[in-house]
Design an enzyme around this catalytic site. Structure first.
Site, PDB file in Angstrom:
ATOM      1  N   HIS A 189      -5.668 -10.311  13.474  1.00 44.16           N
ATOM      2  CA  HIS A 189      -5.804  -9.034  12.750  1.00 44.16           C
ATOM      3  C   HIS A 189      -6.342  -9.351  11.364  1.00 44.16           C
ATOM      4  O   HIS A 189      -5.902 -10.312  10.730  1.00 44.16           O
ATOM      5  CB  HIS A 189      -4.410  -8.394  12.694  1.00 44.16           C
ATOM      6  CG  HIS A 189      -4.268  -7.162  11.867  1.00 44.16           C
ATOM      7  ND1 HIS A 189      -5.261  -6.216  11.736  1.00 44.16           N
ATOM      8  CD2 HIS A 189      -3.217  -6.694  11.131  1.00 44.16           C
ATOM      9  CE1 HIS A 189      -4.819  -5.232  10.951  1.00 44.16           C
ATOM     10  NE2 HIS A 189      -3.594  -5.506  10.571  1.00 44.16           N
TER      11      HIS A 189
ATOM     12  N   ASP B 153       1.263  -7.650  13.718  1.00 40.89           N
ATOM     13  CA  ASP B 153       2.071  -6.605  13.072  1.00 40.89           C
ATOM     14  C   ASP B 153       3.147  -6.018  13.997  1.00 40.89           C
ATOM     15  O   ASP B 153       4.113  -5.412  13.508  1.00 40.89           O
ATOM     16  CB  ASP B 153       1.170  -5.465  12.589  1.00 40.89           C
ATOM     17  CG  ASP B 153       0.508  -5.771  11.248  1.00 40.89           C
ATOM     18  OD1 ASP B 153       0.939  -6.714  10.561  1.00 40.89           O
ATOM     19  OD2 ASP B 153      -0.441  -5.050  10.889  1.00 40.89           O
TER      20      ASP B 153
ATOM     21  N   HIS C  77      -2.189  -2.908  14.580  1.00 36.67           N
ATOM     22  CA  HIS C  77      -2.189  -1.773  13.703  1.00 36.67           C
ATOM     23  C   HIS C  77      -3.589  -1.263  13.343  1.00 36.67           C
ATOM     24  O   HIS C  77      -3.744  -0.149  12.852  1.00 36.67           O
ATOM     25  CB  HIS C  77      -1.381  -2.223  12.467  1.00 36.67           C
ATOM     26  CG  HIS C  77      -1.527  -1.583  11.185  1.00 36.67           C
ATOM     27  ND1 HIS C  77      -1.732  -2.241  10.012  1.00 36.67           N
ATOM     28  CD2 HIS C  77      -1.472  -0.263  10.877  1.00 36.67           C
ATOM     29  CE1 HIS C  77      -1.762  -1.388   9.006  1.00 36.67           C
ATOM     30  NE2 HIS C  77      -1.619  -0.195   9.496  1.00 36.67           N
TER      31      HIS C  77
ATOM     32  N   HIS D 185       5.273 -10.474  10.210  1.00 37.01           N
ATOM     33  CA  HIS D 185       6.100 -10.163   9.040  1.00 37.01           C
ATOM     34  C   HIS D 185       7.574 -10.255   9.419  1.00 37.01           C
ATOM     35  O   HIS D 185       7.972  -9.792  10.491  1.00 37.01           O
ATOM     36  CB  HIS D 185       5.860  -8.733   8.546  1.00 37.01           C
ATOM     37  CG  HIS D 185       4.463  -8.487   8.064  1.00 37.01           C
ATOM     38  ND1 HIS D 185       3.951  -9.046   6.920  1.00 37.01           N
ATOM     39  CD2 HIS D 185       3.466  -7.728   8.587  1.00 37.01           C
ATOM     40  CE1 HIS D 185       2.698  -8.647   6.745  1.00 37.01           C
ATOM     41  NE2 HIS D 185       2.377  -7.847   7.755  1.00 37.01           N
TER      42      HIS D 185
ATOM     43  N   HIS E 186       0.808  -1.228   0.000  1.00 37.28           N
ATOM     44  CA  HIS E 186       0.000   0.000   0.000  1.00 37.28           C
ATOM     45  C   HIS E 186       0.845   1.284   0.000  1.00 37.28           C
ATOM     46  O   HIS E 186       0.725   2.160   0.845  1.00 37.28           O
ATOM     47  CB  HIS E 186      -1.137   0.022   1.028  1.00 37.28           C
ATOM     48  CG  HIS E 186      -0.783  -0.381   2.455  1.00 37.28           C
ATOM     49  ND1 HIS E 186       0.143   0.274   3.193  1.00 37.28           N
ATOM     50  CD2 HIS E 186      -1.300  -1.343   3.245  1.00 37.28           C
ATOM     51  CE1 HIS E 186       0.196  -0.275   4.399  1.00 37.28           C
ATOM     52  NE2 HIS E 186      -0.662  -1.269   4.449  1.00 37.28           N
TER      53      HIS E 186
ATOM     54  N   GLU F 117      -6.465  -7.356   8.505  1.00 44.82           N
ATOM     55  CA  GLU F 117      -5.990  -6.750   7.255  1.00 44.82           C
ATOM     56  C   GLU F 117      -5.672  -7.869   6.256  1.00 44.82           C
ATOM     57  O   GLU F 117      -5.230  -8.966   6.624  1.00 44.82           O
ATOM     58  CB  GLU F 117      -4.750  -5.873   7.503  1.00 44.82           C
ATOM     59  CG  GLU F 117      -4.427  -5.051   6.266  1.00 44.82           C
ATOM     60  CD  GLU F 117      -3.440  -3.896   6.510  1.00 44.82           C
ATOM     61  OE1 GLU F 117      -2.852  -3.799   7.594  1.00 44.82           O
ATOM     62  OE2 GLU F 117      -3.263  -3.093   5.561  1.00 44.82           O
TER      63      GLU F 117
ATOM     64  N   ASP G 249      -3.448  -8.762   4.218  1.00 44.14           N
ATOM     65  CA  ASP G 249      -2.190  -9.505   4.111  1.00 44.14           C
ATOM     66  C   ASP G 249      -2.169 -10.710   5.053  1.00 44.14           C
ATOM     67  O   ASP G 249      -1.347 -11.609   4.897  1.00 44.14           O
ATOM     68  CB  ASP G 249      -0.965  -8.601   4.351  1.00 44.14           C
ATOM     69  CG  ASP G 249      -1.062  -7.771   5.605  1.00 44.14           C
ATOM     70  OD1 ASP G 249      -2.158  -7.341   5.974  1.00 44.14           O
ATOM     71  OD2 ASP G 249      -0.014  -7.535   6.237  1.00 44.14           O
TER      72      ASP G 249
ATOM     73  N   TYR H 140       9.743  -0.318   8.953  1.00 43.31           N
ATOM     74  CA  TYR H 140       8.385  -0.836   9.132  1.00 43.31           C
ATOM     75  C   TYR H 140       7.621   0.031  10.150  1.00 43.31           C
ATOM     76  O   TYR H 140       6.484   0.437   9.916  1.00 43.31           O
ATOM     77  CB  TYR H 140       8.480  -2.284   9.626  1.00 43.31           C
ATOM     78  CG  TYR H 140       7.162  -2.975   9.834  1.00 43.31           C
ATOM     79  CD1 TYR H 140       6.605  -3.748   8.822  1.00 43.31           C
ATOM     80  CD2 TYR H 140       6.474  -2.867  11.036  1.00 43.31           C
ATOM     81  CE1 TYR H 140       5.397  -4.390   9.006  1.00 43.31           C
ATOM     82  CE2 TYR H 140       5.271  -3.510  11.224  1.00 43.31           C
ATOM     83  CZ  TYR H 140       4.741  -4.277  10.208  1.00 43.31           C
ATOM     84  OH  TYR H 140       3.538  -4.908  10.399  1.00 43.31           O
TER      85      TYR H 140
HETATM   86 FE1  FEO Z   1      -1.887  -4.521   9.358  1.00 35.81          FE
HETATM   87 FE2  FEO Z   1       0.341  -6.917   8.317  1.00 35.81          FE
HETATM   88  O1  FEO Z   1      -1.280  -5.996   8.390  1.00 35.81           O
END
Ligand code: FEO
Length: 407
Positions: free
Chosen positions: A78, A167, A148, A228, A24, A80, A82, A195
């Site tokens: 979470h 995250d 996040h 991540h 993004h 989101e 991803d 990050y």
């Molecule tokens: Fe807020 Fe890795 O997604």
């Protein structure tokens, strides 16, 4: 496919995205990973999903540990995409499976997947302090809104002293090695900082609260498995990344100036070089980034790591250059605090670019120096004024550092 043990019966079974270069708008030059964790306890549990398209990789790694159909729980920390993009596919492969998530997570899943089978999913809602016994291991949940998204949650495997904070503490870093200490630590920490700067900077207040909560709970941590990048397991690395987060939430930074500019016919560039010279004359470090040439993610990192940032723009059609406008929009969203800032630049006849930059800086409510604006090509006197402007910014930083040292 290979799976990697974190602790006895706890495995990394995620996916490595070597080639993603745009997250993004955040330029992920080293790719990323989407981390899923499998706990092969009496009640087998998968923690977090992956991006759409990466489900088969996860399923193959799970298949090296157990029959995917024997998994009873799927924890969603979470929503989101991803992490949840693969969920409809994955849930179908694992079913029957109970999805364990927070109240906000449940709502967010419904909003994302109403057309992809949500109504048929078995959901168990958990909140902070709730526990789920898997056999020898117990999962404990902590809701951490805005680390996040509003739905964000940490999962802690109590007996294994393993924190799975989604995250939090992540990095966009693809690697064939799973643990931070198996990689170049300079790169790992650089990516952790990049990050934080690009993903978490606006949520410093909530992250600070979360760090306080983790401390209050007295969580012992042997391993941090973010969603991540690589995992943290050496005590010194865990201490360092937690301290780095504490510093970033306070906007602690080096006494350094980031000069962030773009140029049309080199006048603003000449101003930049003269300002840089003035800062250097005061013995203060400086780094220079030309917008459009330096990735925005790197510029955001420079803002995180510098006590001051100055933004230079020429005037185009009575406003900022578009590249500068994009940066001002980005930085307004990241909401930096505790920074000395200023606007400078050149114009041909009416001006307007510097004024627009200055307006955004005012909205950010940062400590601001008076703007510096010059007409057409800078003369030698103009460049001397730029040097002096740079020196004055550097002196302000040094005075602040001296006052802080006395306090
Ligand atoms: Fe807020 Fe890795 O997604």
């Amino acid at each position: 496919m290979e799976r990697y043990p974190l602790k006895e019966d706890i495995w990394w079974v995620g996916a490595i995205d070597w080639n993603v270069r745009d997250f993004h708008g955040y330029e992920t030059k080293r790719g990323t990973t989407y981390n899923s964790y499998l706990i092969t306890d009496e009640k087998k549990t998968l923690v977090d999903g992956v991006r759409n398209g990466f489900g088969p990789e996860v399923l193959r790694r799970i298949g090296n540990c157990c029959d995917p159909k024997t998994i009873e729980y799927l924890v969603v920390n979470h929503v989101e995409l991803d992490h949840s993009g693969s969920l409809p596919w994955l849930i179908e492969k694992l079913s029957p499976v109970t999805v364990v998530t927070s109240k906000r997570g449940r709502d967010s899943l419904e909003q994302h997947f109403a057309n992809e089978g949500f109504a048929g999913w078995d959901i168990q809602v958990v909140g902070s302090g709730d526990e789920l016994s898997l056999g020898k291991y117990t999962l404990s949940f902590l809701e951490v809104p805005m680390v996040h998204w509003p739905d964000s949650m940490f999962t802690y495997v109590k007996e294994a002293k393993t924190l799975l904070p989604n995250d939090g503490f992540g990095q966009h870093l693809a690697s064939s090695k799973r643990f931070a200490d198996e990689n170049d630590m300079n790169i790992v920490f650089e990516e952790a900082a990049r990050y934080y700067a690009n993903i978490l900077m606006p949520f410093g207040t909530q992250i600070k609260k979360t760090l306080g909560r983790v401390q209050e709970l007295g969580l012992e941590i042997d391993v941090i498995g973010p969603s991540h990048g690589v995992l943290w397991r050496r005590p010194e690395d865990i201490e360092r990344i937690i301290q780095a987060y504490a510093d970033w939430t306070e906007f602690e930074a080096e006494p350094k100036v980031a000069l962030i500019f773009d140029t049309m016919w080199k006048s603003t560039e000449k101003m930049t070089r003269a300002i840089e010279d003035g800062i250097a004359q005061e013995g203060v470090r400086c780094e220079v980034h030309q917008l459009g040439r330096t990735p925005m993610a790197d510029v955001a990192l420079a803002v995180l790591e510098s006590q001051a940032f100055l933004v230079g723009t020429p005037t185009l059609n009575n406003g900022m250059l578009p590249s500068v406008g994009a940066f001002m929009t980005y930085i307004k969203g990241l909401r930096p605090k505790n920074r000395l800032v200023g606007a400078y630049g050149s114009f041909g006849w009416g001006g307007g670019g510097v004024k627009q930059v200055n307006q955004v800086l005012e909205e950010l409510k940062l400590d601001q120096v008076d703007p510096l604006e010059l007409k057409f090509i800078p003369t030698e006197d103009d460049l001397s004024a730029c040097v002096e402007w740079g020196r004055s910014v550097a002196r302000r930083l040094k005075q602040t550092a001296e006052a802080d040292a006395k306090a």
